[in-house]
Design a protein around this motif. Structure first.
Motif, mmCIF file in Angstrom:
data_model
loop_
_atom_site.group_PDB
_atom_site.id
_atom_site.type_symbol
_atom_site.label_atom_id
_atom_site.label_comp_id
_atom_site.label_asym_id
_atom_site.label_seq_id
_atom_site.Cartn_x
_atom_site.Cartn_y
_atom_site.Cartn_z
ATOM 1 N N PHE A 207 0.824 -1.213 0.000
ATOM 2 C CA PHE A 207 0.000 0.000 0.000
ATOM 3 C C PHE A 207 0.854 1.258 0.000
ATOM 4 N N GLN A 210 2.983 0.599 -4.655
ATOM 5 C CA GLN A 210 2.250 -0.506 -5.285
ATOM 6 C C GLN A 210 2.935 -1.043 -6.532
ATOM 7 N N HIS A 240 0.337 -14.635 2.478
ATOM 8 C CA HIS A 240 -0.902 -15.191 1.935
ATOM 9 C C HIS A 240 -1.840 -14.089 1.463
ATOM 10 N N ASN A 241 -1.896 -13.000 2.223
ATOM 11 C CA ASN A 241 -2.761 -11.877 1.843
ATOM 12 C C ASN A 241 -2.509 -11.431 0.402
ATOM 13 N N ASP A 244 -2.514 -14.697 -2.386
ATOM 14 C CA ASP A 244 -3.875 -15.132 -2.691
ATOM 15 C C ASP A 244 -4.733 -13.940 -3.116
ATOM 16 N N GLY A 245 -4.803 -12.928 -2.266
ATOM 17 C CA GLY A 245 -5.743 -11.825 -2.495
ATOM 18 C C GLY A 245 -5.409 -10.948 -3.677
ATOM 19 N N MET A 246 -4.136 -10.741 -3.961
ATOM 20 C CA MET A 246 -3.769 -9.807 -5.037
ATOM 21 C C MET A 246 -3.264 -10.521 -6.280
ATOM 22 N N GLN A 249 -4.394 -9.252 -9.582
ATOM 23 C CA GLN A 249 -3.856 -7.952 -10.013
ATOM 24 C C GLN A 249 -2.586 -8.095 -10.837
ATOM 25 N N HIS A 283 -10.560 -18.592 0.557
ATOM 26 C CA HIS A 283 -9.478 -18.052 -0.269
ATOM 27 C C HIS A 283 -10.037 -17.397 -1.517
ATOM 28 N N VAL A 284 -9.381 -16.326 -1.943
ATOM 29 C CA VAL A 284 -9.847 -15.618 -3.146
ATOM 30 C C VAL A 284 -9.550 -16.472 -4.386
ATOM 31 N N ALA B 233 2.619 7.962 1.935
ATOM 32 C CA ALA B 233 1.977 6.659 2.208
ATOM 33 C C ALA B 233 2.764 5.854 3.247
ATOM 34 N N HIS B 237 1.333 4.837 6.846
ATOM 35 C CA HIS B 237 1.233 3.402 7.154
ATOM 36 C C HIS B 237 1.717 3.125 8.579
ATOM 37 N N LEU B 257 -5.199 0.446 6.576
ATOM 38 C CA LEU B 257 -5.357 0.480 5.119
ATOM 39 C C LEU B 257 -5.961 1.816 4.663
ATOM 40 N N THR B 260 -3.586 4.784 5.244
ATOM 41 C CA THR B 260 -2.422 4.765 4.345
ATOM 42 C C THR B 260 -2.813 5.192 2.937
ATOM 43 N N ARG B 261 -3.912 4.635 2.475
ATOM 44 C CA ARG B 261 -4.284 4.862 1.069
ATOM 45 C C ARG B 261 -5.062 6.160 0.856
ATOM 46 N N THR B 271 -10.275 -5.464 -5.474
ATOM 47 C CA THR B 271 -9.599 -6.486 -4.658
ATOM 48 C C THR B 271 -10.307 -6.637 -3.322
ATOM 49 N N ALA B 274 -13.459 -8.643 -3.759
ATOM 50 C CA ALA B 274 -13.174 -10.072 -3.955
ATOM 51 C C ALA B 274 -12.828 -10.731 -2.623
ATOM 52 N N MET B 275 -12.129 -10.017 -1.761
ATOM 53 C CA MET B 275 -11.763 -10.567 -0.451
ATOM 54 C C MET B 275 -12.983 -10.588 0.478
ATOM 55 N N ARG B 278 -15.272 -13.483 0.234
ATOM 56 C CA ARG B 278 -14.759 -14.676 0.924
ATOM 57 C C ARG B 278 -14.689 -14.479 2.448
ATOM 58 N N LYS B 280 -13.223 -12.051 4.027
ATOM 59 C CA LYS B 280 -11.988 -11.407 4.499
ATOM 60 C C LYS B 280 -12.242 -9.904 4.608
#
Lengths: 289, 304
Positions: A207, A210, A240-241, A244-246, A249, A283-284, B233, B237, B257, B260-261, B271, B274-275, B278, B280
C-alpha cells in the motif's frame, strides 16, 4: 490424535485474528492431531511487526517483552503461525539479550504494569514450521495415502522473516534450508524447488509503493510457474494476503492461477481433515481438486 | 586427504547477451574463492575476467555471487560454502555484465551519489564533536555492492531508489553531529525510496561487514517521522498501524489500510470486494487485547 501433546502459548497475530482467520481456524483443527495443545492468552498484544519500531523502537520491544512475560507466567514457549510475528519477537529477544540500555528502557516503560520479565534466557518464540519439522517422522505416520494433495507439485514459500536476519532467527540455515520441503516429503507429497521460495512477496509495501510491490509479487508467480508448481504453501499470513488476495492484479486472465494454502491447511488436507474445517472456502483464488 | 570440488563459473563474453557455464575441478583445502579464480586464470584460461584487489576484505572489489548469494571472493573459503561438492560462481545481480564475473557498476555509484554522501556544513568546526556509534555503520561499509545485488526492491525499482548501501551512507551522515543536513537530508531520502524498502533483510544477511542495514533504514524512517516528514503513504502506514496498537493493543487493519491509502482506496475496491466475498473483511472496530490500556504506557510520551 497424536500420542503426546505439548502445550504452547498460542500467538496467532493480528492478521490471523482478522483477515486471515482461516489460518487460525485450520491451526485449531490440526493442533490436536500433530501433538500441539494451544493455550490462548487473551492479553497478548500485537508484536509491533517492525512497523511500531519505526515510530518508537523501544515501544515495539516493550510490546514483545509484555508478551514474553505473559507466556513466562504460564511457563510456556510461544508458538506463532506468522513469520513476521516470529521475526519481530525474535528481534526483540535479541535486543533484550544484547543491549542493556534497551533492557533498562523497556523495564522502565513496563514499570507499574504488574508484568515482569524474569528470565530472558528462558523465553522461546517458535514458528509452527519448526515445531512440525522437529516431529516430522510423526507426520509420516499420520498422513493419509493417497490424500487430496497426492500427485500435486507443491511450491513452499518461506518468504523473508522466517529466515532473515538469520542471526536472530531460530530457523537459521537460510537459502540451504529444506525444512518446509522435508515436511512436505514427510506427508508423502512432492515439493518443488524454485528460486522464489525465500524471496519477498511485497506485502510490506503493497500500500506504499504498489508498482514495486506488484512487480515483486508477479515475479514470485513466474518463478513458481517456471518450476511447474500446481499450488503454493506459505508459512506467513501476510504473504498469503498478497499471494492469494492480489494474485488477480498481477496475473492476466489467461495466465495460470495458483491456489495458495496456509501451512496448517496443507497438514490438515494430508491428514484427512474436512476442507470446511480448514477454511479453504475463504481463499480468493479457489482451491479445487 | 585433500578435498576436490567442482567450480561452476558463469561466463559471458563482452557484448554478448547470453552466458554459459564453465566447470573445473579444484583442490579446495585452505583455498578461498579468489585463490581458486586466480589459479584458474593462471593455469586454465587466462581470459577469465574477475575483479579483485586487496585480498583482505577491505577494498570491496571482489564481491560476486557464490551459490546464489553475494559474498566477497577473498573472504569466502570453498570448503565452507560448497554444496554437494559444487561451488557456483556468478556475477552480482542488478547490474549489466561487462565480462564473466565483472559487472558495470556505474549505477551503484550513481545511486549512492544521489544521497549526497558528504558532510553538509558551511561552518567550521570550533569544538570537538563526539560522533555517535551509528556513524560506524557507514564507515564500516566497504561499498562492495553485495547488498545492492541481493536487494529485491532494487531489482524492480531501478530508479528513485538509492538502495541499501545508499541508506547506510545516509544514516552515517544523519547521525553525524557535524552534519547540518538535518531535515533536508531526510527529505532527499524520501525521494530516494526511503519508504519503498520491503523489509526482507537480504541486505543485512549478505553484508560482509555485518552492518545492520535493516536497522539503519528503520532508524532513518523513525527520524524522518520525528522530523515531521510522515505525510506520505509510508509515514501514514506506520502512524496508523501504531495508532491501533497503542489504542487497543492490536493492529487495526481497516484504519491502517484506509489511513495509508486515503482517497486512493477507491482503486483497491475490486480487490477488497473479492476478499470481502470470501469473508476477508477488516472491520473498523477491530480487535482488542485484554488489559490493553497498560500498553499505552509503553509508548514514548511527546516530551520524552
Amino acid at each position: 490424535m497424536h500420542r503426546h501433546q505439548k502445550q504452547y502459548a498460542y500467538f496467532p497475530g493480528c492478521n490471523t485474528e482478522s483477515i486471515s482467520s482461516e489460518l487460525d481456524q485450520s491451526m485449531r483443527a490440526i493442533a490436536p492431531l500433530v501433538g500441539i495443545e494451544l493455550v490462548d492468552i487473551p492479553e497478548f498484544a500485537c508484536c509491533g511487526a517492525g512497523m511500531v519500531r519505526e515510530q518508537d523502537a523501544y515501544a515495539e520491544i516493550a510490546l514483545c517483552a509484555r508478551d514474553f512475560a505473559l507466556a513466562e507466567r504460564q511457563g510456556l514457549p510461544i508458538l506463532t503461525v506468522c513469520s513476521t510475528c516470529q521475526g519481530t519477537m525474535n528481534h526483540a529477544l535479541h535486543i533484550l539479550k544484547t543491549d542493556p540500555d534497551a533492557l533498562a528502557a523497556v523495564n522502565l516503560r513496563m514499570e507499574g504494569s504488574g508484568l515482569v520479565l524474569r528470565d530472558i534466557s528462558a523465553v522461546q518464540v517458535i514458528h509452527l514450521l519448526d515445531v512440525l519439522h522437529e516431529d516430522k517422522d510423526s507426520l509420516k505416520e499420520l498422513a493419509l495415502s493417497p490424500n487430496p494433495l497426492t500427485g500435486l507439485r507443491i511450491a513452499p514459500f518461506y518468504g523473508c522473516r522466517l529466515l532473515r536476519p538469520s542471526s536472530e532467527s531460530p530457523s537459521s540455515g537460510l537459502d540451504q534450508t529444506r525444512k518446509f520441503e522435508e515436511i512436505i516429503e514427510s506427508l508423502g507429497l512432492l515439493p518443488v524447488n524454485y528460486p522464489g521460495r525465500t524471496k519477498c512477496c511485497g506485502f510490506d509495501i503493497a500500500f506504499v509503493d504498489q508498482k514495486a510491490a506488484r512487480a515483486l509479487l508477479r515475479e514470485r508467480f513466474i518463478e513458481a510457474e517456471g518450476a511447474k508448481a500446481d499450488i503454493l504453501v506459505t508459512s506467513c499470513p501476510l504473504c498469503h494476503n498478497v499471494l492469494d488476495g492480489m494474485q488477480s492484479q498481477v496475473r492476466s486472465f489467461e495466465e495460470k492461477k495458483f491456489p495458495v494454502l496456509h501451512l496448517p491447511q496443507l497438514i490438515g488436507l494430508a491428514l484427512g481433515v474436512d476442507e470446511r474445517k480448514l477454511g479453504l472456502n475463504r481463499h480468493v483464488t479457489g482451491w479445487k481438486r | 586427504m585433500s578435498t576436490t570440488i567442482t567450480l561452476v563459473i558463469r561466463r559471458q563474453k563482452p557484448g554478448d547477451s547470453g552466458s554459459f557455464f564453465m566447470e573445473h575441478q579444484v583442490e579446495a583445502d585452505g583455498k578461498t574463492v579468489l585463490d581458486a579464480l586466480k589459479e584458474m586464470r593462471d593455469t586454465v584460461d587466462p581470459s577469465l575476467a574477475f575483479r579483485a584487489q586487496c585480498k583482505s576484505g577491505i577494498c570491496g572489489s571482489c564481491a560476486l555471487r557464490v551459490n546464489g548469494s553475494a559474498r566477497l571472493a577473498c573472504s569466502t573459503f570453498l570448503s565452507a560454502v560448497q554444496i554437494e561438492g559444487r561451488v557456483v560462481l556468478e556475477p552480482l545481480l542488478n547490474f549489466a555484465v561487462e565480462e564473466d564475473l565483472v559487472v558495470q557498476d556505474r549505477p551503484f555509484w550513481k545511486a549512492i551519489e544521489a544521497i549526497k554522501p558528504w558532510l553538509w556544513s558551511d561552518k567550521g568546526y570550533e569544538h570537538e564533536a563526539v560522533v555517535p556509534p551509528q556513524v560506524k555503520n557507514g564507515t564500516d561499509c566497504i561499498l562492495c555492492a553485495a547488498c545492492y545485488s541481493e536487494c529485491e526492491v532494487q531489482a524492480v525499482k531501478p530508479s528513485g531508489y538509492t538502495g541499501p548501501a545508499g541508506f547506510v551512507q545516509a544514516h552515517r551522515f544523519v547521525a553525524d553531529k557535524r552534519d547540518h543536513g538535518g531535515k533536508e537530508r531526510l527529505k532527499l531520502l524520501e525521494t530516494e525510496g526511503l519508504w519503498s524498502c520491503a523489509h526482507s533483510y537480504n541486505c543485512s544477511e549478505v553484508c560482509p561487514k555485518d552492518i545492520d542495514i535493516g536497522g539503519a533504514i528503520a532508524d532513518l524512517r523513525s527520524q524522518a517521522l520525528a522530523a515531521g516528514l510522515g505525510r506520505n503513504a509510508g509515514g501514514r502506514h506506520v502512524a496508523w498501524f501504531t495508532r491501533g496498537v497503542r489504542r487497543n493493543g492490536k493492529m487495526n487493519e481497516f484504519w491502517t489500510l484506509a489511513g495509508t491509502r486515503g482517497w486512493r482506496i477507491i482503486f483497491d475496491l475490486p480487490t477488497g470486494l473479492a476478499m470481502a466475498i470470501r469473508g476477508k473483511i477488516p472491520w473498523p472496530w477491530g480487535k482488542k487485547a485484554k488489559s490493553s490500556r497498560e500498553v499505552r504506557r509503553y509508548f514514548r510520551s511527546k516530551n520524552q
